[in-house]
Write an enzyme that holds these catalytic residues in place. Structure first.
Site, short mmCIF file in Angstrom:
data_model
loop_
_atom_site.label_atom_id
_atom_site.label_comp_id
_atom_site.label_asym_id
_atom_site.label_seq_id
_atom_site.Cartn_x
_atom_site.Cartn_y
_atom_site.Cartn_z
N ASP A 71 0.83 -1.20 0.00
CA ASP A 71 0.00 0.00 0.00
C ASP A 71 0.86 1.25 0.00
O ASP A 71 2.06 1.21 0.30
CB ASP A 71 -0.94 0.02 1.20
CG ASP A 71 -0.21 -0.12 2.54
OD1 ASP A 71 0.78 -0.87 2.60
OD2 ASP A 71 -0.61 0.55 3.51
N ASP A 101 8.52 4.81 -0.99
CA ASP A 101 7.87 4.15 0.14
C ASP A 101 6.64 3.39 -0.32
O ASP A 101 5.56 3.95 -0.38
CB ASP A 101 7.50 5.20 1.18
CG ASP A 101 6.93 4.62 2.46
OD1 ASP A 101 7.04 3.39 2.64
OD2 ASP A 101 6.39 5.38 3.27
N GLU A 135 0.04 -1.58 5.72
CA GLU A 135 1.11 -1.15 6.61
C GLU A 135 0.95 0.31 7.02
O GLU A 135 1.28 0.68 8.16
CB GLU A 135 2.47 -1.35 5.94
CG GLU A 135 3.68 -1.13 6.86
CD GLU A 135 4.14 0.31 6.97
OE1 GLU A 135 4.96 0.62 7.86
OE2 GLU A 135 3.69 1.17 6.16
N GLU A 136 0.46 1.13 6.09
CA GLU A 136 0.38 2.56 6.37
C GLU A 136 -0.65 2.90 7.44
O GLU A 136 -0.67 4.01 7.95
CB GLU A 136 0.09 3.35 5.08
CG GLU A 136 1.19 3.27 4.03
CD GLU A 136 2.47 3.99 4.43
OE1 GLU A 136 2.52 4.57 5.54
OE2 GLU A 136 3.44 3.98 3.65
N GLU A 161 12.08 -1.18 3.85
CA GLU A 161 11.64 0.21 3.91
C GLU A 161 12.82 1.11 3.52
O GLU A 161 13.98 0.75 3.70
CB GLU A 161 11.17 0.57 5.32
CG GLU A 161 9.86 -0.06 5.73
CD GLU A 161 8.65 0.75 5.32
OE1 GLU A 161 8.80 1.66 4.47
OE2 GLU A 161 7.55 0.48 5.84
#
Length: 409
Positions: A71, A101, A135-136, A161
């Protein structure tokens, strides 16, 4: 795989608009690549067009888990100089939402696995890719994979990351809380006839922040180089200037450290609100949206030392912009290295990763690292990634992963 094909894979990933969701199409695209390469892969649907993906090469132990999320954060298109979902090349920079990212890091992991398989590189153990959704926000995909047992036999975890040529082995925890204040409407000329939800919430927030500050003042984690962070990030209340508001909401985000537990912070909220409500005849309620603990890995971990050893030649050959160099010098100062050091620094960060879910049963001392291509443009308009760094990290991963499994370091 040629350079153009490696960049095309990133281009296709950026094209898929997985803003805070829609990860299933990303997983399907990655599965297509793995299927073509003859790599074992499965998609784990999570509903609402969301999914995790797991792929493996090699067999047996040790198991090296490598991970990236599918995501991205939201986009304000007007702030971009070009379409954010079309990977654009400007000089060495690859520009697009998620390029940094972290679709760049995810693509690098995928390509490294495909090339290791194609080149029949001997692996004494298993490389397991854990590609996650969500994840966000709340790291739910990683939580699902952990619950399903995909971390039980893992020896080391590396998340790609964006770190550039730093290696991170610790992340702060997070607590996200929503407060809802309910009152009673009235004409603003007769406030005594109502109950001002906004005023109560503002006053309660002041007391909460005061009490959290008392609890956390002067307590710092040296690895993360931070104290507990308290931020009021969202506030909504009222709809007309001459009407006493009957509803207000606020959202608070805290970054947490091992020295002060998430539970202690949440309890401070609860006790402060209970006292405020009792004394002011107000109705303010609390909901914990997310609570994940900080993670501090092993500073002497074998993967960490391998990254520093094998990544150093790439660091020495990299030319940074003045802004990037400033960040590098700050990182070196944080860990006490001289400004001219060519050593990849190992440090902690206030930001979070999926590791906080993957390592929920081992928050301290795991062989855990964050190491991936990128820079400081995450979440920004015109987010970008150096093409050279992206390609170099693919080569570096192809050397690093077998070295770890084969017992080097």
């Amino acid at each position: 795989m040629e350079r153009t094909e490696k960049i095309e894979i990133l281009r296709q990933l950026v094209k898929i608009q997985s803003v805070n969701g829609n990860e299933l199409p990303v997983a399907k695209y990655l599965k297509q690549l793995f299927d073509q390469a003859g790599i074992s892969c499965q998609i784990l649907p999570a509903g609402n067009n969301r999914a995790n993906l797991v792929a493996e090469i090699g067999t047996g132990k040790p198991v090296l888990a490598i991970s990236g999320h599918m995501d991205t954060v939201a986009v304000t298109t007007a702030d971009w100089d070009q379409d954010p979902f079309t990977l654009t090349t400007k000089g060495d920079q690859l520009i697009g939402r998620g390029a940094c990212d972290m679709k760049g890091g995810l693509a690098a992991l995928v390509i490294a696995m495909i090339e290791l398989k194609a080149n029949k590189v001997p692996l004494v153990g298993t490389i397991r890719l854990l590609a996650t959704y969500g994840e966000e926000f709340a790291e739910q995909g990683a939580a699902d994979l952990t619950t399903a047992g995909y971390m039980k036999d893992v020896t080391a975890l590396m998340i790609a990351e964006p770190s550039a040529y730093h290696v991170c082995y610790a992340q702060a925890g997070s607590v996200d809380i929503t407060l809802t204040s309910k009152g009673k409407t009235a004409h603003s000329s007769m406030p005594q006839m109502g109950s001002n939800a906004v005023a109560h919430l503002v006053n309660a927030l002041y007391q909460i922040q005061t009490n959290v500050t008392k609890l956390t003042a002067g307590i710092k984690n040296d690895t993360l180089n931070t104290e507990t962070l308290f931020n009021i990030d969202v506030f909504h209340g009222g709809n007309q200037v001459n009407t006493i508001p009957n509803l207000a909401k606020a959202q608070i985000s805290m970054r947490t450290i091992p020295e002060i537990s998430n539970d202690a912070l949440i309890n401070t909220f609860k006790t402060t609100l209970a006292q405020y409500n009792a004394e002011n005849d107000s109705d303010i309620r609390l909901h914990v949206e997310m609570s994940v603990q900080p993670v501090v890995g092993d500073p002497e971990g074998r993967m960490l030392h391998l990254i520093q050893k094998m990544g150093q030649p790439y660091l020495a050959a990299t030319k940074f912009t003045p802004a990037e160099e400033k960040i590098n010098q700050m990182a070196l100062a944080t860990v006490g290295l001289p400004a001219n050091s060519q050593t990849i620094p190992a440090l902690g960060a206030a930001g979070g990763t999926d590791a906080r879910q993957f390592l929920v049963d081992q928050p301290l001392g795991a062989d855990y690292t964050v190491f991936g291509p990128g820079n400081f443009t995450s979440h920004q308009a015109n987010e970008s990634l150096s093409a050279k760094m992206y390609l170099d990290f693919i080569k570096l991963y192809e050397a690093l992963f077998p070295a770890y499994l084969n017992g080097e370091g």
